[in-house]
Design a protein around this motif. Structure first.
Motif, PDB file in Angstrom:
ATOM      1  N   GLU A 244     -32.021  36.077  20.832  1.00  0.00           N
ATOM      2  CA  GLU A 244     -31.241  36.062  19.358  1.00  0.00           C
ATOM      3  C   GLU A 244     -32.377  37.012  18.492  1.00  0.00           C
ATOM      4  O   GLU A 244     -33.747  36.644  18.577  1.00  0.00           O
ATOM      5  CB  GLU A 244     -31.159  34.630  19.061  1.00  0.00           C
ATOM      6  N   VAL A 246     -33.384  37.706  14.428  1.00  0.00           N
ATOM      7  CA  VAL A 246     -33.112  37.662  12.975  1.00  0.00           C
ATOM      8  C   VAL A 246     -33.600  38.755  12.046  1.00  0.00           C
ATOM      9  O   VAL A 246     -34.958  38.769  12.243  1.00  0.00           O
ATOM     10  CB  VAL A 246     -33.612  36.318  12.366  1.00  0.00           C
ATOM     11  N   GLU A 263     -36.257  29.572   4.888  1.00  0.00           N
ATOM     12  CA  GLU A 263     -35.278  30.097   5.956  1.00  0.00           C
ATOM     13  C   GLU A 263     -35.862  30.019   7.449  1.00  0.00           C
ATOM     14  O   GLU A 263     -35.150  29.988   8.289  1.00  0.00           O
ATOM     15  CB  GLU A 263     -34.585  31.408   5.310  1.00  0.00           C
ATOM     16  N   LYS A 267     -34.286  27.994  10.648  1.00  0.00           N
ATOM     17  CA  LYS A 267     -33.898  28.928  11.947  1.00  0.00           C
ATOM     18  C   LYS A 267     -35.071  28.383  12.960  1.00  0.00           C
ATOM     19  O   LYS A 267     -34.185  28.460  14.091  1.00  0.00           O
ATOM     20  CB  LYS A 267     -33.717  30.045  11.565  1.00  0.00           C
TER      21      LYS A 267
END
Length: 274
Positions: A244, A246, A263, A267
């Motif tokens: 993944e 970000v 943030e 996450k």
């Protein structure tokens, strides 16, 4: 059998214990001490990397493979069979190599602006950035690459010779390591403080940059900079299809502090609790 989430920062390693299900936060102060692993004494609130803080500062052993062995022996001594590893900056090299060599000991990986192939060619291309100014970090990296002109860069408050040698040795290891994510079996989450935009990152501009400097920076970004920043992201995407990514727009390298801290923490928490 014990499980842990081990956090590796750019210059140190710390740890927090994790359980299979969410538990109330532990607000007590972390315990500190020392562990002897791989022939050296390492400071523990987790693990402080060799050459940093109160850990031993031997003359050698700063290559990625040796640092990975420090982590493995640290986990062995504490009886931790399997861990989730979270690393910032150059600690991404340790995450990748540890997960490659010991796949059965890794649950998940989190790269905090850490999943990069730091080739010397890429760094040298970065030196062409028109906003670049000679400083201690530039001299350090140039010395690590064996560039004799590094000595021409003056540095105020130069670290002691022993400490400087450790920094150079560590950066030599950074330039020598080539990540191969195709061998990583663990689930992985990579944060990047790079922008997908076609504009030069505003926080890279020097204070008081005038229109001329901004224009030159934009030209360089279109010609070289944007591609340099995108390639590591795309390499991670290609080589870890189950990973993944970000991307934090205009985030700073220390993304776990400042405006992006909440943030990033949220996450990471969600990823580890999946």
């Amino acid at each position: 059998m014990r499980y842990a989430a081990v956090v590796l920062a750019m210059l140190c390693i710390s740890a927090t214990w994790a359980r299979a299900s969410p538990q109330p936060a532990n607000t007590s102060a972390p315990k500190t001490g020392f562990v002897t692993a791989n022939g050296i004494k390492l400071h523990v609130i987790g693990l402080t990397r060799r050459g940093v803080g109160e850990s031993d500062k031997p003359a050698d052993g700063y290559d990625t493979a040796t640092r990975v062995q420090d982590i493995r022996q640290f986990l062995d001594i504490l009886g931790i069979r399997k861990a989730s590893l979270i690393g910032h900056s150059m600690a991404g090299d340790e995450l990748t190599l540890f997960a490659t060599r010991y796949p059965d000991r890794v649950t998940k990986l989190v790269y905090l602006d850490a999943a990069y192939d730091r080739t010397p060619e890429g760094y040298l291309a970065g030196l062409t950035d028109p906003t670049n100014k000679p400083d201690m970090m530039q001299r350090l990296r140039m010395e690590a690459l064996g560039m004799p002109e590094a000595a021409d860069i003056p540095v105020e408050n130069m670290p002691p010779a022993k400490d400087w040698a450790i920094l150079v040795a560590t950066h030599k290891a950074v330039f020598a390591f080539r990540p191969d994510y195709t061998k990583v079996q663990a689930l992985a989450l990579a944060f990047y403080a790079v922008t997908a935009n076609q504009h030069y990152p505003s926080h890279w501009l020097p204070d008081g940059a005038d229109a001329s400097v901004r224009a030159k920076a934009e030209d360089w970004w279109r010609e070289k900079g944007h591609a340099l920043m995108r390639e590591p992201v795309e390499q991670f995407r290609r080589e870890i299809p189950h990973g993944e990514i970000v991307e934090l727009q205009d985030a700073k390298h220390y993304m776990f502090t400042g405006d992006t801290a909440d943030e990033v923490a949220a996450k990471i928490r969600a990823f580890l609790l999946k």
